[in-house]
Scaffold this active site. Structure first.
Site, PDB file in Angstrom:
ATOM      1  CB  CYS A   1      -3.026 -71.172  -5.609  1.00  0.00           C
ATOM      2  SG  CYS A   1      -3.160 -72.920  -5.988  1.00  0.00           S
TER       3      CYS A   1
ATOM      4  CG  HIS B   1      -4.503 -69.159  -9.763  1.00  0.00           C
ATOM      5  ND1 HIS B   1      -3.171 -69.094  -9.423  1.00  0.00           N
ATOM      6  CD2 HIS B   1      -4.927 -70.380  -9.375  1.00  0.00           C
ATOM      7  CE1 HIS B   1      -2.800 -70.226  -8.862  1.00  0.00           C
ATOM      8  NE2 HIS B   1      -3.843 -71.030  -8.818  1.00  0.00           N
TER       9      HIS B   1
ATOM     10  CD  GLU C   1      -2.129 -65.726 -10.280  1.00  0.00           C
ATOM     11  OE1 GLU C   1      -3.199 -65.400  -9.728  1.00  0.00           O
ATOM     12  OE2 GLU C   1      -1.598 -66.844 -10.116  1.00  0.00           O
TER      13      GLU C   1
END
Lengths: 81, 223
Positions: free
Chosen positions: B85, B194, B196
């Protein structure tokens, strides 16, 4: 005191959704003759005295490395006042 | 195996990135933007967020931080870097990756679970995925529209450097539905969604994201 003006605009081929939204709003508000808007940035850089040509060249370097992303934007540099 | 996570002023996802690294079996090491010390880590994650408030352009000011000077030099010698990002935006502003990320074409900030296809599983960050594997991970950004000129696009496609592509409706106006790309060498990867945030089903839409972190650990151990 003098100013160096740097103006940064998205390149013509890069989509400008902000400009399009502003353009649509202008037409909605009755500015019917508006056919398009492109939105950019203007930097006013102050100097103690009229900048030398070397200093203007330095600002051109700053515009190229920091103020504009030349992948998607064009810029102009000029001295004012 | 130590993997660094850089914190810039305004980073948001550095803790989740560190947690993902630990969950994958690595040791997460916190790196500070204002130091050029990579603390002997073997790879680096640039996390999501709004470094420097997204002032000027997303990632523009962060790309000149002292830690980035070290990362750019190391990355040019093959050091693995994953930018997620805002991290992807920083990699583009640092010229480690080509192109730029601009305002989503519908102007809205998007936050949703997004299907992607992993189109290149040869990079050190994606080696654990199956070829053309479809994954579901969160996408959350305002400026995620990947833009580049026709020549760069042809190079990315021709050299199989599109890492991941959006599936279904175009979320943000990215050229060729590009969600992630790599550099020529394959060690630097930028990804708009994302991984994570999708490392376990309790807190994410899937655990598909974990594979990015297990992939890099396996790649580093295999060296």
């Amino acid at each position: 005191m003098a100013k160096i003006i740097v103006e940064v605009m998205l390149k013509d081929e890069i989509l400008d959704p902000q400009g399009q939204a502003v353009s649509a709003a202008m037409v909605r508000l009755g500015f019917n003759f508006v056919t398009g808007v492109r939105q950019g940035k203007r930097f006013e850089i102050s100097t103690a005295s009229t900048p030398t040509s070397d200093q203007v060249k330095e600002i051109e370097k700053a515009a190229e490395t920091l103020l504009a992303n030349t992948v998607i934007e064009n810029f102009t540099v000029r001295v004012e006042g | 195996m130590k993997i660094g996570v850089v914190t810039f002023p305004g980073s948001l996802d550095d803790r989740d990135a560190a947690r993902a690294i630990e969950r994958a079996g690595g040791q997460a090491v916190s790196l500070w933007h204002n130091s050029d010390d990579l603390k002997e880590v073997s790879a680096v994650v640039l996390p999501g967020g709004f470094s420097y408030g997204d002032y000027l352009r997303c990632g523009a000011i962060a790309s000149f931080a002292p830690i980035m000077q070290s990362i750019v030099i190391a990355a040019n010698h093959g050091f693995p870097v994953l930018g997620i990002c805002n991290g992807f935006q920083i990699l583009c502003e640092s010229h480690l990756l080509p192109g730029a990320l601009t305002r989503n074409h519908e102007l809205h900030f998007l936050c949703r679970d997004q299907k992607l296809r992993i189109e290149n599983n040869n990079s050190v960050w994606t080696s654990g995925f199956k070829s053309n594997q479809e994954i579901l991970i969160p996408l959350k950004n305002g400026e995620g529209s990947y833009q580049c000129d026709d020549a760069v696009l042809a190079t990315l496609e021709g050299e199989n450097r599109v890492i991941a592509r959006y599936i279904g409706e175009d979320p943000n106006g990215s050229r060729n539905l590009i969600a992630g790309i790599s550099n020529e060498r394959g060690n630097v990867v930028g990804l708009m969604p994302h991984p994570e945030h999708a490392i376990e089903s309790l807190t994410g839409p899937s655990d598909d994201g974990l594979t990015f972190f297990t992939s890099i650990l396996h790649s580093l151990v295999g060296r």
